[in-house]
Design a protein around this motif. Sequence first.
Motif, short mmCIF file in Angstrom:
data_model
loop_
_atom_site.label_atom_id
_atom_site.label_comp_id
_atom_site.label_asym_id
_atom_site.label_seq_id
_atom_site.Cartn_x
_atom_site.Cartn_y
_atom_site.Cartn_z
N THR A 280 87.47 25.42 1.32
CA THR A 280 88.75 25.69 1.99
C THR A 280 89.30 24.42 2.64
O THR A 280 90.51 24.23 2.69
N VAL A 281 88.41 23.56 3.15
CA VAL A 281 88.86 22.28 3.72
C VAL A 281 89.55 21.45 2.66
O VAL A 281 90.64 20.88 2.87
N LEU A 282 88.93 21.36 1.47
CA LEU A 282 89.50 20.55 0.40
C LEU A 282 90.81 21.14 -0.12
O LEU A 282 91.73 20.41 -0.49
N LEU A 283 90.91 22.46 -0.14
CA LEU A 283 92.18 23.09 -0.53
C LEU A 283 93.27 22.74 0.48
O LEU A 283 94.42 22.46 0.11
N GLU A 339 90.99 27.87 7.28
CA GLU A 339 90.67 29.30 7.25
C GLU A 339 91.76 30.13 6.57
O GLU A 339 91.49 31.29 6.18
N ARG A 340 92.95 29.58 6.36
CA ARG A 340 93.99 30.35 5.67
C ARG A 340 93.52 30.73 4.26
O ARG A 340 93.94 31.74 3.71
N TRP A 341 92.64 29.89 3.65
CA TRP A 341 92.22 30.12 2.27
C TRP A 341 91.12 31.17 2.16
O TRP A 341 90.76 31.56 1.04
N SER A 342 90.59 31.62 3.29
CA SER A 342 89.69 32.77 3.27
C SER A 342 90.34 33.98 3.94
O SER A 342 89.71 35.01 4.11
N GLY A 343 91.61 33.81 4.33
CA GLY A 343 92.36 34.89 4.97
C GLY A 343 93.60 35.25 4.19
O GLY A 343 93.54 35.69 3.05
N ARG A 344 94.77 34.98 4.79
CA ARG A 344 96.05 35.41 4.20
C ARG A 344 96.28 34.81 2.81
O ARG A 344 96.86 35.45 1.94
#
Length: 426
Positions: A280-283, A339-344
């Motif tokens: 998610t950090v790299l995204l 954390e947006r990439w594991s959430g919304r």
Amino acid sequence: MYKLPGNAGVPVFGDKSLEFYRDPVSFCQQRIEKHRSRVFQCRMLNRPTAFICSVQGMRELLCEKSNLFLKDPTDLMTNMYGDTIVTSNGEEACLLRLSLTSLFTGSCLESSSDYITSVCERCLKDLSLSGQPECVYSAFKRLGTELVLGLFLNIRAEEQPDLFQEIMQLCTQHWHGLISAPVNLKVPLWSSGFSTALDARDKLMVIIKDKLENDTQGFVGSLGSLPLPDSTSASQHLLLFISALIPKALASLLTSFTLALSGNKQARLRAMEDPDYLRTVLLEVQRLWPPFIGGRRIADQDTTIAGFPVPKDYGAIYISHSVHRDPEVFQQPDNFLPERWSGRNAGQEHFLCSFGNGPRSCMGTKLTDVFLKEACMYLLKHYDWCLDPPSQDLEYKWLPVSRPANPPTISFTRLDLTRSDRSDTN
């Protein structure tokens, strides 16, 4: 259907290319605010052009309607690299993609992993040795160059240092052809940048053709055996794969990664221990600081983008920086929020376009992911780091490849071996 916002201007005098190249981010943001639309028009490269700055518009251009938009056959990429998968259109592009895809997936990708690991270790193990702040962009560009020349051309810096240095210098000269005025001019004691780039291309092609004729191992051997359209296709594609584009893109993303986590020990520890969080950090790094500003197409027929008409022969440019900050899709679009990439935004990686999107997206994306994860994991396991000096101008320049305009310097402090590292050595 709404009229495309903005003005296509008049030939030559109404062209906005120079204004765009000076600061593409401000150029687009000012027009988005002025027209209250993330799709607008102006004259670019003396052609009426639709600018696409929304996720919806990008997906239509590159995915749903990709067959209606062509790569520009007069693009500088054609002068610099010849006919390759990047510059071709239609059936030719599809056939090239079918032929080349196998080289970037499956067993070919797996066979590269040991070499990638060894290069990351060799290039990154001495970042703290001098005790002085490190210019990280330069260090990461060297890493990227070693990776591509070793993987694609079987030339290892530690085994053939003179040849490696020669190719690295030629690749740099060749790269300048993409950022120079396309004027092929030579006079006694002086050559234009474009002319120097063409000379470098010719010298690189001699080395590449020799490799294709005499090396049957690895990527270069596999490429030489593929059913490509003509005798020059393999060498032109190798020129593309070893060019400065890939090392600069890797250096851009790795620089942004180190800056994003600089001084944040908690986030670094979490990224080291949790592979999904590192993903998610790299995204998020890719979303906020895409290495390439976007791409350009030409409309092959009258069509629409995001409900706006785009006439035949109009240009269409997607702007990755603006697409990635589309507030309709990404809440708090300017904030670094992995954390947006594991959430919304979970499962919405296809809304990014750093390396294109859809059927013409970059074939090497998976290989790039392997590069980045290996390099980032090495940094996380072996170093603490922080900006040195703490206050630096980190304003980005976005062309030709994004990075801070003033190369940042970072101090690295070597960490003790982790438990997992110790157990590996027992």
